[in-house]
Design an enzyme around this catalytic site. Sequence first.
Site, PDB file in Angstrom:
ATOM      1  N   PRO A   2       0.994  -1.094  -0.243  1.00 54.63           N
ATOM      2  CA  PRO A   2      -0.453   0.037  -0.415  1.00 54.63           C
ATOM      3  C   PRO A   2       1.137   1.526  -0.254  1.00 54.63           C
ATOM      4  CG  PRO A   2      -0.315  -1.120   1.471  1.00 54.63           C
ATOM      5  CD  PRO A   2       0.838  -1.979   1.546  1.00 54.63           C
ATOM      6  N   GLU A   3       0.177   2.420  -0.726  1.00 56.01           N
ATOM      7  CA  GLU A   3       0.756   3.347  -0.610  1.00 56.01           C
ATOM      8  C   GLU A   3       0.077   4.320  -0.225  1.00 56.01           C
ATOM      9  OE1 GLU A   3       2.932   4.895  -4.352  1.00 56.01           O
ATOM     10  OE2 GLU A   3       3.156   2.198  -5.146  1.00 56.01           O
ATOM     11  N   LYS A  59       2.158   6.682   5.527  1.00 51.93           N
ATOM     12  CA  LYS A  59       2.024   5.458   5.271  1.00 51.93           C
ATOM     13  C   LYS A  59       0.919   4.808   6.773  1.00 51.93           C
ATOM     14  CE  LYS A  59       3.792   5.531   1.557  1.00 51.93           C
ATOM     15  NZ  LYS A  59       4.638   4.806   1.150  1.00 51.93           N
ATOM     16  N   ARG A 275      14.626  -0.900  -8.235  1.00 53.08           N
ATOM     17  CA  ARG A 275      12.915  -1.399  -7.973  1.00 53.08           C
ATOM     18  C   ARG A 275      13.029  -1.157  -9.162  1.00 53.08           C
ATOM     19  NH1 ARG A 275      10.956   1.334  -2.836  1.00 53.08           N
ATOM     20  NH2 ARG A 275       8.995  -0.680  -3.801  1.00 53.08           N
TER      21      ARG A 275
END
Length: 286
Positions: A2-3, A59, A275
């Site tokens: 999740p962002e 977050k 990434r």
Amino acid sequence: MPELPEVEHVVRALRHTITGRTIVAGEVRLPKLIAPLSAAAFHRKVKGSTIKGVSRRGKFILIECHRGRNTESNRSDFILAVHLRMTGKFLYLYPDDDIPKHSHAIFYLDNDRRLVFRDQRQFGVMKLIAGGQLTRTKGIKELAPEPFGEDFNPEYLKSVVHRSRRSLKTLLLDQTKVLGLGNIYASEALFRARINPFKIAGELSPARIIRLHQSILAVLRDAITDSSTSRIDLEQEDGFSYGEAFERFWQVYEREGESCVNCGSKIRRATHGGRSTYWCPKCQRR
DNA sequence: ACCCTCACCTGCACGC
DNA sequence: TGCGTGCAGGTGAGGG
């Protein structure tokens, strides 16, 4: 995974579901989740407390609790701060439901339901923060301003960008500089701003910084809005599914080799700092 | 202060 | 079928 937009949806679902409930007992099965606090100390602290509300800082999910009758007294108030990291999820189980694999914390509520924190990769973190200490808590006090707050303005972004010699993609992932983006929305924000992800932050023109600022806000806002069609369901096996509503909206992420929605060029992918980064070589020239 | 690399874990898709 | 490899959306510690 999740962002910020996904976290925002979890917060709304939790707020709706558990506000006003009392925690009858708290069980921790994976000690490192709450380290350095012990499972026993954790249980002592949460037992008998009532959930006042649920909010968010970056977050981090903030479950605000209080103990005892006097709700005016701040003394025994605390916040349970939860970071989902990659695979953390909440489930809201019925009394007869089995507790699934990878359930690391279980909150027994006063309506016989259980709120379960499940996290396959075990990267998630929980902190118990005493009343009033949130802004002094390591890991939270360093966070950049909330993207939807007044302090995250073009001037702020300019000051951050101009001081950095890192690539923009890397900078956007740094939560102490820009808050809320992760690997997906960092690529998406740069695509919308038509800025090359490998560009050195400090070399960005003022006009492009303004565009980047707008793109960051637009990506976060659109992700929150679009995905609201897929309600986060704490009763699903997975707690919530990011599902099609989130993915449908990606314009470059996981679209290597597909055509750019603007110009038709083939979207490219490269590994950057370990990434994946996606961009359009034509719209986002260096 | 900044920035880089590595580490933390499990599960899944892939090629052989 | 199994086994090895690489990959996954996040961060923090530790070092230069």
